[in-house]
Scaffold this motif. Structure first.
Motif, PDB file in Angstrom:
ATOM      1  N   MET A 106       0.864  -1.183   0.000  1.00 36.46           N
ATOM      2  CA  MET A 106       0.000   0.000   0.000  1.00 36.46           C
ATOM      3  C   MET A 106       0.901   1.233   0.000  1.00 36.46           C
ATOM      4  SD  MET A 106      -3.153  -1.048   0.067  1.00 36.46           S
ATOM      5  CE  MET A 106      -4.201   0.227   0.734  1.00 36.46           C
ATOM      6  N   PRO A 107       0.497   2.278  -0.729  1.00 35.72           N
ATOM      7  CA  PRO A 107       1.344   3.483  -0.790  1.00 35.72           C
ATOM      8  C   PRO A 107       1.595   4.066   0.603  1.00 35.72           C
ATOM      9  CG  PRO A 107      -0.484   3.617  -2.350  1.00 35.72           C
ATOM     10  CD  PRO A 107      -0.733   2.414  -1.488  1.00 35.72           C
ATOM     11  N   HIS A 108       2.826   4.456   0.859  1.00 36.60           N
ATOM     12  CA  HIS A 108       3.167   5.109   2.135  1.00 36.60           C
ATOM     13  C   HIS A 108       4.522   5.782   1.959  1.00 36.60           C
ATOM     14  CE1 HIS A 108       5.369   1.291   2.396  1.00 36.60           C
ATOM     15  NE2 HIS A 108       6.219   1.935   3.194  1.00 36.60           N
ATOM     16  N   ALA A 109       4.823   6.737   2.841  1.00 36.41           N
ATOM     17  CA  ALA A 109       6.153   7.358   2.811  1.00 36.41           C
ATOM     18  C   ALA A 109       6.678   7.515   4.234  1.00 36.41           C
ATOM     19  CB  ALA A 109       6.119   8.684   2.082  1.00 36.41           C
ATOM     20  N   CYS A 110       6.055   8.409   5.037  1.00 37.13           N
ATOM     21  CA  CYS A 110       6.656   8.723   6.348  1.00 37.13           C
ATOM     22  C   CYS A 110       6.342   7.687   7.428  1.00 37.13           C
ATOM     23  CB  CYS A 110       6.207  10.107   6.806  1.00 37.13           C
ATOM     24  SG  CYS A 110       4.488  10.154   7.382  1.00 37.13           S
ATOM     25  N   THR A 111       5.232   6.979   7.297  1.00 37.21           N
ATOM     26  CA  THR A 111       4.711   6.008   8.297  1.00 37.21           C
ATOM     27  C   THR A 111       4.464   6.614   9.683  1.00 37.21           C
ATOM     28  OG1 THR A 111       6.955   5.159   8.750  1.00 37.21           O
ATOM     29  CG2 THR A 111       5.588   3.880   7.220  1.00 37.21           C
ATOM     30  N   HIS A 112       4.384   7.934   9.794  1.00 37.08           N
ATOM     31  CA  HIS A 112       4.123   8.566  11.089  1.00 37.08           C
ATOM     32  C   HIS A 112       2.976   9.579  11.028  1.00 37.08           C
ATOM     33  CE1 HIS A 112       7.942   6.739  12.335  1.00 37.08           C
ATOM     34  NE2 HIS A 112       7.492   6.912  13.565  1.00 37.08           N
ATOM     35  N   GLY A 113       2.074   9.415  10.071  1.00 37.33           N
ATOM     36  CA  GLY A 113       0.897  10.284  10.032  1.00 37.33           C
ATOM     37  C   GLY A 113       1.182  11.725   9.658  1.00 37.33           C
ATOM     38  N   THR A 114       2.238  11.977   8.889  1.00 34.86           N
ATOM     39  CA  THR A 114       2.642  13.358   8.590  1.00 34.86           C
ATOM     40  C   THR A 114       2.469  13.750   7.126  1.00 34.86           C
ATOM     41  OG1 THR A 114       4.331  13.098  10.298  1.00 34.86           O
ATOM     42  CG2 THR A 114       4.543  15.016   8.874  1.00 34.86           C
ATOM     43  N   CYS A 115       2.705  12.826   6.188  1.00 36.10           N
ATOM     44  CA  CYS A 115       2.805  13.227   4.776  1.00 36.10           C
ATOM     45  C   CYS A 115       1.505  13.069   3.984  1.00 36.10           C
ATOM     46  CB  CYS A 115       3.918  12.441   4.090  1.00 36.10           C
ATOM     47  SG  CYS A 115       3.545  10.698   3.831  1.00 36.10           S
ATOM     48  N   GLY A 116       0.610  12.212   4.428  1.00 34.49           N
ATOM     49  CA  GLY A 116      -0.669  12.033   3.735  1.00 34.49           C
ATOM     50  C   GLY A 116      -0.642  11.027   2.594  1.00 34.49           C
ATOM     51  N   THR A 117       0.508  10.426   2.320  1.00 34.48           N
ATOM     52  CA  THR A 117       0.622   9.501   1.186  1.00 34.48           C
ATOM     53  C   THR A 117      -0.277   8.269   1.338  1.00 34.48           C
ATOM     54  OG1 THR A 117       2.918  10.167   1.007  1.00 34.48           O
ATOM     55  CG2 THR A 117       2.301   8.216  -0.221  1.00 34.48           C
ATOM     56  N   CYS A 118      -0.529   7.853   2.569  1.00 35.42           N
ATOM     57  CA  CYS A 118      -1.253   6.588   2.791  1.00 35.42           C
ATOM     58  C   CYS A 118      -2.757   6.804   2.978  1.00 35.42           C
ATOM     59  CB  CYS A 118      -0.673   5.870   4.009  1.00 35.42           C
ATOM     60  SG  CYS A 118      -0.976   6.772   5.533  1.00 35.42           S
ATOM     61  N   LYS A 119      -3.257   7.966   2.542  1.00 36.75           N
ATOM     62  CA  LYS A 119      -4.678   8.276   2.767  1.00 36.75           C
ATOM     63  C   LYS A 119      -5.577   7.340   1.952  1.00 36.75           C
ATOM     64  CE  LYS A 119      -5.176  12.618   3.306  1.00 36.75           C
ATOM     65  NZ  LYS A 119      -5.094  14.004   2.834  1.00 36.75           N
TER      66      LYS A 119
END
Ligand code: FAD
Ligand code: FES
Length: 353
Positions: A33-46
């Protein structure tokens, strides 16, 4: 308690504990699944929650705004299920890219070195091999009673799977760096590591010449990529720019110069000092200005940008002026806790790799 999470667009179902974030359950199950920061900061995993209840946990109010929460969106890197859940997301398949499942590792620190001003190289031997793509990062658990971890990019190449190198810069007041890596961490210590994470990795199938720009320890994932590309003769010409303030912030210069001598057609290394002039073997000025000077156009290149969010943002804008657009630019922003609280730097042009 265990719940079922259905990912509608992939027609897949996975099991997720009620204290586990949905992204973690997906990645461990081998569901990318798309993700980048994994800490709820970047919005990539919305994603859209089509059915069921989730707890958003500590998603940044900037990355997941109130109206989005009301519309049924969530960030799966923080959200935990409160019932069986169905989600939907845009998951773009990328040709020639293989993703590797996230696993847990027990590491032993085998070397610790101050390699530059406020910068530590930490080498960790792993209890089992880690399979990752050059440029990805790991999460390291920070000692304490709570479950806190920090993301650090792997600087060593995938061809060295039983030992990883991390390059860590001290953040004043930071819990993981000031409060641990630069304080108590010692050779022989045991560390809990999870990974690999992220979409910022070397696209081997893309044959275009490559511009890499790293700010400070943003050099780490680029070092992994350079080593991987040269050791595996992937064939691209690589221009590596390392931007720092002064000579004291540079590290691995000799290593990259030796690589440049060994691969004169394929690899070019350019350290840039923003605050000092006349230092032999370096360029003076902001790294973005130096790249601007070096190329009339960057059309037909691929770029990898990594480091503090303002530097990544400035580099992205510079590349656009040189005709290299976000679809050919991969970026990794080193967000920290302050970015989560304040929103960090976000661009409407942003494509987080
Ligand atoms: C994908 C990724 C890869 C990364 N790779 C690297 C790497 O290879 N090397 C590297 O050096 N770094 C890297 N980083 C950054 C790294 O994850 C940490 O953020 C960094 O090391 C600082 O961690 P810390 O625990 O010391 O600081 P934190 O505890 O996160 O604090 C950071 C700053 O925020 C402040 N702060 C804390 N809480 C709040 C709050 N609520 N409101 C406002 N301010 C607050 C602190 O005082 C401090 O100044 C990466 C980040 C990401 C997202
Ligand atoms: S990966 Fe979830 S917000 Fe960045």
């Amino acid at each position: 308690m265990m719940y079922t999470v259905r990912i509608e667009s992939l027609d897949r179902e996975i099991e997720c504990r009620d204290d586990q974030n949905i992204l973690d359950a997906c990645l461990r199950a081998g569901v990318w699944m798309p993700h980048a920061c994994t800490h709820g900061t970047c919005g990539t995993c919305k994603v859209d929650v089509l059915d069921g209840e989730v707890n958003h946990q500590d998603a940044s109010a900037f990355a997941l705004m109130d109206f989005e929460r009301n519309e049924g969106k969530t960030l799966i890197c923080t959200a935990t299920p409160e019932s069986d859940v169905t989600i939907d997301a845009d998951v773009e398949a990328e040709e020639g890219v293989e993703f590797h499942p996230v696993k847990d590792f027990v590491g032993t620190v085998s070397a610790l070195e101050d390699c530059a001003r406020e910068t530590r190289r930490v080498v960790v031997d792993l209890d089992q091999d880690i399979v990752f793509n050059a440029g990805q990062y790991v999460q390291v658990r920070i000692p304490g009673d709570d479950d806190v971890n920090r993301s650090w990019s792997v600087a060593s190449p995938p061809g060295q799977p039983n030992q990883i190198e991390l390059n860590i810069r001290r953040t004043p007041g930071g819990r993981g760096t000031d409060g641990w890596v630069f304080k108590d961490l010692e050779v022989g210590d045991t560390v809990q590591i999870t990974g690999p994470y992220g979409r910022f990795f070397f696209r081997q199938a893309r044959e275009n010449p490559v511009i890499m720009i790293g700010g400070g320890t943003g050099l780490a994932p680029l070092k992994s990529m350079v080593r991987h590309a040269l050791e595996n003769e992937t064939g691209q010409t690589i221009y590596l720019y390392h931007g720092v303030r002064g000579q004291a912030d540079l590290y691995d210069g000799e290593y990259f110069r030796e690589l440049q001598d060994e691969f004169p057609d394929q690899f070019h290394y350019r350290p840039c000092l923003s605050d000092e002039e006349g230092v032999e073997g370096t360029s003076s000025g902001l790294v973005t200005d130096v790249v601007m000077e070096d190329f009339d156009t960057l059309r037909g290149h691929v770029a990898y940008l990594c480091g503090p969010p303002p530097m990544v943002e400035a580099s992205l804008k510079m590349l656009i002026k040189k005709r290299l657009f976000p679809r050919d630019t991969y970026r990794e922003d080193f967000f920290d806790s302050s970015d989560k609280a304040t929103g960090g730097v976000r661009s409407p042009l942003m494509r987080t790799s």
